[in-house]
Design a protein around this motif. Structure first.
Motif, PDB file in Angstrom:
ATOM      1  N   ASP A  54       2.252   1.742  -3.446  1.00 40.33           N
ATOM      2  CA  ASP A  54       1.255   2.188  -4.361  1.00 40.33           C
ATOM      3  C   ASP A  54       1.223   3.706  -4.265  1.00 40.33           C
ATOM      4  N   ARG A  55       1.027   4.298  -3.185  1.00 39.65           N
ATOM      5  CA  ARG A  55       0.846   5.851  -2.908  1.00 39.65           C
ATOM      6  C   ARG A  55       2.159   6.277  -3.690  1.00 39.65           C
ATOM      7  N   ARG A  56       3.435   5.904  -3.180  1.00 39.66           N
ATOM      8  CA  ARG A  56       4.736   6.333  -4.011  1.00 39.66           C
ATOM      9  C   ARG A  56       4.597   6.251  -5.359  1.00 39.66           C
ATOM     10  N   SER A  84       0.812  -0.948   0.149  1.00 40.71           N
ATOM     11  CA  SER A  84      -0.230   0.093  -0.137  1.00 40.71           C
ATOM     12  C   SER A  84       0.921   1.224   0.013  1.00 40.71           C
ATOM     13  N   TRP A 109       1.960   6.490  -7.135  1.00 37.55           N
ATOM     14  CA  TRP A 109       0.994   7.342  -7.844  1.00 37.55           C
ATOM     15  C   TRP A 109       1.643   8.576  -7.623  1.00 37.55           C
ATOM     16  N   ARG A 110       2.200   9.114  -6.551  1.00 40.10           N
ATOM     17  CA  ARG A 110       3.129  10.400  -6.539  1.00 40.10           C
ATOM     18  C   ARG A 110       4.057  10.580  -7.629  1.00 40.10           C
TER      19      ARG A 110
END
Length: 64
Positions: A39-41, A36, A43-44
């Protein structure tokens, strides 16, 4: 007497399997948390790449 040993061994195997399942559940939760975060990294990073692409295209259009 032989039957009692088999039941005891089956119970031991069942307990070991249950302990293994609990340990795996903890590991999978940890892996899911790490994925998770990745995934955030990602997306950034994708947002930064798209933003820089828009800026480069905008500058190219301005110069032409």
């Amino acid at each position: 007497m032989k039957m009692a040993q088999e039941v005891t061994q089956e119970l031991r195997v069942a307990l070991e399997l249950e302990a293994h399942e609990k340990e795996c559940a903890v590991r999978y939760a940890s892996v899911e948390d790490k994925l998770s975060g990745l995934d955030r990294r990602l997306w950034r990073l994708e947002a930064m790449i798209m933003g820089s692409t828009v800026i480069v295209v905008g500058l190219a259009a301005t110069l032409l």
